[in-house]
Structure formats: structure tokens, C-alpha cells
Design a protein around this motif. Structure first.
Motif, PDB file in Angstrom:
ATOM      1  N   LEU A 181       0.836  -1.207   0.000  1.00  0.00           N
ATOM      2  CA  LEU A 181       0.000   0.000   0.000  1.00  0.00           C
ATOM      3  C   LEU A 181       0.865   1.249   0.000  1.00  0.00           C
ATOM      4  O   LEU A 181       1.703   1.441   0.891  1.00  0.00           O
ATOM      5  N   TYR A 182       0.686   2.089  -1.024  1.00  0.00           N
ATOM      6  CA  TYR A 182       1.262   3.437  -1.048  1.00  0.00           C
ATOM      7  C   TYR A 182       0.161   4.388  -0.566  1.00  0.00           C
ATOM      8  O   TYR A 182      -0.890   4.512  -1.216  1.00  0.00           O
ATOM      9  N   SER A 183       0.416   5.031   0.544  1.00  0.00           N
ATOM     10  CA  SER A 183      -0.638   5.856   1.147  1.00  0.00           C
ATOM     11  C   SER A 183      -0.045   7.153   1.683  1.00  0.00           C
ATOM     12  O   SER A 183       1.158   7.405   1.555  1.00  0.00           O
ATOM     13  N   LYS A 184      -0.939   7.930   2.311  1.00  0.00           N
ATOM     14  CA  LYS A 184      -0.541   9.143   3.010  1.00  0.00           C
ATOM     15  C   LYS A 184      -0.876   8.994   4.486  1.00  0.00           C
ATOM     16  O   LYS A 184      -1.931   8.466   4.845  1.00  0.00           O
ATOM     17  N   LEU A 185       0.024   9.500   5.320  1.00  0.00           N
ATOM     18  CA  LEU A 185      -0.160   9.347   6.750  1.00  0.00           C
ATOM     19  C   LEU A 185      -1.358  10.133   7.266  1.00  0.00           C
ATOM     20  O   LEU A 185      -2.108   9.641   8.130  1.00  0.00           O
ATOM     21  N   TYR A 186      -1.571  11.322   6.725  1.00  0.00           N
ATOM     22  CA  TYR A 186      -2.628  12.201   7.224  1.00  0.00           C
ATOM     23  C   TYR A 186      -3.809  12.283   6.257  1.00  0.00           C
ATOM     24  O   TYR A 186      -4.483  13.302   6.189  1.00  0.00           O
ATOM     25  N   SER A 187      -4.049  11.213   5.536  1.00  0.00           N
ATOM     26  CA  SER A 187      -5.171  11.184   4.590  1.00  0.00           C
ATOM     27  C   SER A 187      -6.291  10.303   5.150  1.00  0.00           C
ATOM     28  O   SER A 187      -6.050   9.136   5.489  1.00  0.00           O
ATOM     29  N   PRO A 188      -7.548  10.808   5.252  1.00  0.00           N
ATOM     30  CA  PRO A 188      -8.671   9.987   5.741  1.00  0.00           C
ATOM     31  C   PRO A 188      -8.920   8.758   4.878  1.00  0.00           C
ATOM     32  O   PRO A 188      -9.228   7.686   5.398  1.00  0.00           O
ATOM     33  N   VAL A 189      -8.775   8.899   3.573  1.00  0.00           N
ATOM     34  CA  VAL A 189      -8.995   7.758   2.683  1.00  0.00           C
ATOM     35  C   VAL A 189      -7.933   6.691   2.925  1.00  0.00           C
ATOM     36  O   VAL A 189      -8.241   5.489   2.946  1.00  0.00           O
ATOM     37  N   ILE A 209       3.733   2.102   2.842  1.00  0.00           N
ATOM     38  CA  ILE A 209       4.692   3.199   2.686  1.00  0.00           C
ATOM     39  C   ILE A 209       3.898   4.501   2.648  1.00  0.00           C
ATOM     40  O   ILE A 209       3.117   4.735   1.711  1.00  0.00           O
ATOM     41  N   ASP A 210       4.092   5.330   3.665  1.00  0.00           N
ATOM     42  CA  ASP A 210       3.467   6.652   3.709  1.00  0.00           C
ATOM     43  C   ASP A 210       4.363   7.631   2.954  1.00  0.00           C
ATOM     44  O   ASP A 210       5.401   8.074   3.465  1.00  0.00           O
ATOM     45  N   VAL A 211       3.968   7.910   1.741  1.00  0.00           N
ATOM     46  CA  VAL A 211       4.837   8.683   0.850  1.00  0.00           C
ATOM     47  C   VAL A 211       5.035  10.119   1.324  1.00  0.00           C
ATOM     48  O   VAL A 211       6.066  10.746   1.024  1.00  0.00           O
ATOM     49  N   ASP A 212       4.059  10.667   2.055  1.00  0.00           N
ATOM     50  CA  ASP A 212       4.170  12.068   2.456  1.00  0.00           C
ATOM     51  C   ASP A 212       5.137  12.273   3.618  1.00  0.00           C
ATOM     52  O   ASP A 212       5.388  13.410   4.030  1.00  0.00           O
ATOM     53  N   THR A 213       5.698  11.221   4.168  1.00  0.00           N
ATOM     54  CA  THR A 213       6.699  11.348   5.239  1.00  0.00           C
ATOM     55  C   THR A 213       8.119  11.072   4.742  1.00  0.00           C
ATOM     56  O   THR A 213       9.061  11.069   5.548  1.00  0.00           O
TER      57      THR A 213
END
Length: 279
Positions: A181-189, A209-213
Motif C-alpha cells: 500500500l502506497y498511502s498518506k499518513l494524514y489522509s482519511p482515505v 509506505i506513507d509517501v508524504d513522510t
């Protein structure tokens, strides 16, 4: 003239002893000849030595010239022979170079660079990022173009076995990371998808992997979006296949198809719980 009478008392005079004087003169001559005799002997020795030296010189010049001539001739012939050998060696090297120049390239140094297809590229990038947390995509990478395989693969991409190595890499990365999973740490979705996956207690655990960090955020996000053919996040990969946008993930999860896809990829649902019970 009367002859003088000589008696024992008559005194001796010079005129009376001529024979004695003659004897003394002969003794003196003999002594002189004895003194001069060694000088004649030295002269004779010197003459003999000079004669022997002259004879030796004539012998060396006349008789040894024939013996020295072959040696000199051999030295003269060595130079042309060495030159001929050097010419032959240079000709051999030139022929060897021409043979390699016309030979078809077979070594990996002349192989064409490896080009990754989109499915191979996303597998390579995912394997690179999952192997070590400190691995990052270099900032000079253009996410709009295929990445250089040498940046994300740990083998020689120009070797004859590069294609086989790529196939093995794809199999390994999705076997070890069936849910990626490629995601964002602070994303509700992204949090919603993470919750769906966490409730399944998968084994092996999902790779997230939280790409925004990350430091490579500006390169990594457009790179994985290009490979998944989407402009959204999160990007859920099951067995290396992009599941779809959040609406598709919700629908598959509600129908149970998402769980079946995960099982088919090799993950075990509730496998983490069973593992904890065994401990």
C-alpha cells in the motif's frame, strides 16, 4: 850489455816483474767480463720475450680469425632475426584485434541496456523501497520516464541473465509482500484502507509506505501514479496488481472479493492471530 846478476838479496823492481803485471791485467779483464755478463743475459731474455709476443700476435690474427668470424656473423644475423620476430608478433596482434572487431558481441559489456515494462518497474521500485527503510529514489530521477534499472536493482542489468533475474525479482517481491500500500499518513482515505487491511490480520503483514513522510516524496508520488495509471492515492497493490480507486476497494471489500484476492496472492487471513496463539 852485461846481464845483471840477481840474487836473493837483490831488490825487486818494476822492470824485473813484467809477467806479474800481465797476470794482474788478465785478472782485471776477467772481473770486468763477469760484471758485464748478466747484462747480456737480460738482453737475451728481453729479446726472447718480444719474439714470443710477436709470435702469439701473429697466431691470434691468422689462426683465430676464422674462429671469431662465425660469432661475429651470428651477432649480425641476430638483429634481423629479432626484427622478424617483432614483425610477426605485431602482425599476430593486429589479426587478433581484427578478429574481435568482427566478432558479434557476446559479453554483457556489449549487451543492450535493460528496459523495464511498467509492471516490472513498479515491482523493482517496490522491492527497492521495501528492502531497506533508508532506500530513497534519487532526486534527479524524472518520474515521467522509466527509471534506470541500475538505480533500483541489485544485479548487473547488462548481463545475459538480466531478464531471468528480473523475473525472479518480481516473484520474490510479491511473495514477500502480497499486500502493498502506497498511502498518506494524514489522509482519511488512506486511514480507511489501512483499517480494512488491519482487520484481516494478515500474514505476512501488509507493507505500507506513507509517501508524504519521505524525503523522496516529490519524485515517488508521480512515479507510482504513472506506473499505476492513476492520479490518486492510496494505491493498493495485491499480488502486484493495482486494485483501483477507493470506490473499487470499498465495493470489493463489501462483497468479499477483496479478501479472496488477498488469499490468492499468498497472504493468510487471520494468520497473524494464529501466530500469536502459537507463541
Amino acid at each position: 850489455m852485461p846481464v845483471p846478476r840477481i840474487t836473493s838479496r837483490t831488490p825487486l823492481r818494476d822492470s824485473i816483474l813484467p809477467a806479474h803485471r800481465h797476470t794482474a791485467s788478465l785478472s782485471y779483464s776477467s772481473s770486468l767480463m763477469a760484471v758485464l755478463q748478466p747484462r747480456k743475459h737480460r738482453h737475451r731474455t728481453t729479446f726472447i720475450a718480444l719474439f714470443a709476443l710477436f709470435f702469439l700476435s701473429v697466431y691470434l690474427f691468422v689462426f683465430q680469425q676464422s674462429a671469431l668470424s662465425p660469432t661475429l656473423a651470428l651477432k649480425r644475423t641476430e638483429v634481423p632475426a629479432a626484427a622478424a620476430q617483432m614483425t610477426l608478433a605485431l602482425e599476430s596482434l593486429r589479426n587478433h584485434h581484427d578478429l574481435h572487431a568482427h566478432r558479434k558481441p557476446t559479453s554483457h559489456s556489449h549487451s543492450a541496456p535493460l528496459q523495464l515494462a511498467p509492471d516490472q518497474e513498479i515491482a523493482a521500485v517496490s522491492s527497492f523501497l521495501a528492502s531497506l527503510p533508508q532506500n530513497v529514489i534519487p532526486p534527479f530521477v524524472d518520474p515521467a520516464h522509466p527509471i534506470d534499472p541500475q538505480l533500483v536493482l541489485d544485479f548487473d542489468t547488462r548481463s545475459p541473465r538480466a531478464s531471468d533475474e528480473v523475473k525472479q525479482m518480481i516473484e520474490d517481491v510479491w511473495t514477500r509482500n502480497p499486500v502493498f500500500l502506497y498511502s498518506k499518513l494524514y489522509s482519511p482515505v488512506s486511514r480507511e484502507v489501512k483499517t480494512m487491511i488491519a482487520d484481516l490480520h494478515l500474514h505476512p503483514a501488509p507493507t505500507i509506505i506513507d509517501v508524504d513522510t519521505r524525503d523522496d516524496y516529490e519524485v515517488l508520488v508521480p512515479l507510482v501514479q504513472r506506473l499505476a495509471s492513476t492520479d490518486e492515492l492510496p494505491i493498493l497493490l495485491i499480488g502486484g496488481q493495482y486494485v483501483g480507486p477507493i470506490s473499487a476497494i470499498r465495493s470489493l471489500h463489501q462483497s468479499g472479493q477483496l479478501q479472496q484476492m488477498i488469499v490468492d496472492a499468498g497472504a493468510v487471513i487471520d494468520g497473524a492471530k494464529k501466530k500469536h496463539k502459537r507463541k
